[in-house]
Write an enzyme that holds these catalytic residues in place. Structure first.
Site, short mmCIF file in Angstrom:
data_model
loop_
_atom_site.label_atom_id
_atom_site.label_comp_id
_atom_site.label_asym_id
_atom_site.label_seq_id
_atom_site.Cartn_x
_atom_site.Cartn_y
_atom_site.Cartn_z
N THR A 1 84.29 -35.70 -48.65
CA THR A 1 84.52 -36.94 -47.89
C THR A 1 84.63 -36.68 -46.40
OG1 THR A 1 85.57 -38.06 -49.73
CG2 THR A 1 86.18 -38.81 -47.55
N SER B 1 82.12 -32.87 -53.90
CA SER B 1 82.67 -31.75 -54.69
C SER B 1 82.61 -32.02 -56.19
CB SER B 1 84.09 -31.41 -54.25
OG SER B 1 85.02 -32.33 -54.76
N THR C 1 87.77 -33.19 -51.87
CA THR C 1 89.11 -33.01 -52.45
C THR C 1 89.09 -33.02 -53.98
OG1 THR C 1 89.56 -35.40 -52.41
CG2 THR C 1 90.23 -34.11 -50.47
N ASP C 2 88.05 -33.64 -54.57
CA ASP C 2 88.14 -33.89 -56.02
C ASP C 2 88.19 -32.61 -56.85
OD1 ASP C 2 88.17 -36.56 -55.46
OD2 ASP C 2 86.05 -36.90 -55.88
N1 ASP Z 1 84.25 -37.35 -53.79
C1 ASP Z 1 84.77 -36.62 -52.67
C2 ASP Z 1 84.57 -35.14 -52.95
O1 ASP Z 1 85.32 -34.56 -53.67
C3 ASP Z 1 86.21 -36.94 -52.48
C4 ASP Z 1 86.88 -36.27 -51.29
O2 ASP Z 1 86.38 -35.37 -50.67
O3 ASP Z 1 88.01 -36.73 -50.97
O4 ASP Z 1 83.64 -34.57 -52.45
#
Ligand code: ASP
Length: 329
Positions: free
Chosen positions: A12, A51, A82-83
């Site tokens: 993100t 991710s 973050t995922d």
């Molecule tokens: N979908 C995103 C990822 O994990 C979520 C994030 O980065 O907060 O790439």
């Protein structure tokens, strides 16, 4: 001043809008424009990935990129979605065991291009943490700095998305400075091992999980299973016999690691009658490891050996602070 290197992988933090939703579009150079002094930092654009698409192949590429960058820097920041960041941080902790420079993962809940994004602060904090920390793999997110193999994403949208599970926070970044909460551990010799065996499954039990479903993993080419059991490690032993199914897997040389659906504190199959046959059947206790650490450790261990006794010994041993050996019962 330490020489730092940023490895960008997407997430993100790097996202821009697209007709189909947010998509990682920015590279490290663009991310660093949002950070004071960032233009002086060397970088590698490794991927532009959400991710949710990061898999064992990408972990290997990240570990190789870290090894390469380490030749010319003394601290690394990896920007990452973050995922699945907690899985990556755990796996890199095993692959890059006792690394002598800090490897700090960060990302954000909102794209850095948004004026209210947490990405600017998180990236800045990760850079500060990478400048101050000794070796190891960490996640810096919000104000918190967490040991990589103890981090879990516990919130989908709040800015304090990660928690340190069953382990003290390593430190915090406040007012542009790093505050350490723990004494640096004595350094051991760095060893790199990336030939993992990713043929691992994670099964979360629900009331009524069919024994046939548990046993079916054997026919899918799975070589190791982590089971998230109830509470301290409870499974069905009435009407549907989970222990018997797990024993069948173990008899087929598929190690079974038992962890808990509870986020905090250790699991142990030794307390209740419902799980007493598990221990005899050779199930391995994950003790106080996070599920992310248990899964990635099993892949890493299976990369070394498929011998059941050796797998058991290695799963019980502490390699990077992922397990408290005193909690292994
Ligand atoms: N979908 C995103 C990822 O994990 C979520 C994030 O980065 O907060 O790439």
């Amino acid at each position: 001043m330490k020489k730092l290197h940023i490895i960008a992988t997407g997430g993100t933090i790097a996202c821009v809008p697209s007709p189909n939703g947010l998509v990682p579009g920015l590279g490290a150079k663009e991310l660093l424009e949002y950070v004071p002094g960032g233009h002086k930092i060397e970088y590698t654009d490794l991927f532009h990935m959400d991710s949710s698409n990061i898999q064992p192949e990408e972990w290997q590429q990240m570990a190789k990129a870290v090894i390469k960058a380490r030749e010319s820097c003394s601290g690394i920041v990896i920007t990452h979605g973050t995922d699945t960041m907690a899985y990556t941080a755990s796996m890199l902790s095993f692959m890059l065991r006792d690394i002598d420079i800090p490897v700090v993962l960060t990302g954000s809940q909102y794209p850095i291009v948004r004026p209210d994004s947490d990405g600017r602060k998180n990236l800045h904090n990760a850079i500060i943490a990478a400048s101050e920390l000794t070796g190891g793999v960490y996640i810096a997110f919000g104000d918190a700095v967490i040991k990589g193999c103890r981090a879990v994403k516990t919130r989908t949208t709040s800015l304090n998305a990660f928690e340190s599970i069953n382990y003290p926070y390593i430190g915090a970044v406040a007012n542009g400075g790093f505050i350490s909460f723990v004494r640096p551990e004595p350094r051991k010799e760095f060893s790199c091992f990336i030939d993992i065996d990713p043929r691992v499954a994670l099964i979360k039990l629900i009331p009524g999980t069919s024994p046939a479903f548990l046993e079916s993993v054997a026919s899918c080419g799975i070589k190791g299973v982590v089971v998230e059991a109830f509470g301290l490690g409870g499974v069905h032993n009435f009407r549907r016999d989970h222990a018997m199914s797990l024993k069948k897997l173990i008899d087929e040389d598929i190690p079974v690691v038992l962890t808990s659906q509870c986020l905090y504190e250790a699991s142990s199959p030794d307390i209740y009658e419902v799980s007493h046959t598990l221990r005899d059947s050779g199930v391995i206790s994950a003790a106080d490891m996070t599920t992310e650490a248990a899964v990635t450790k099993l892949m890493w261990v299976l990369g070394h050996t498929h011998d059941m006794d050796k797998v058991r010994q290695m799963m019980a041993r502490d390699y990077c602070g992922e397990i408290n050996p005193d909690r292994v019962m």
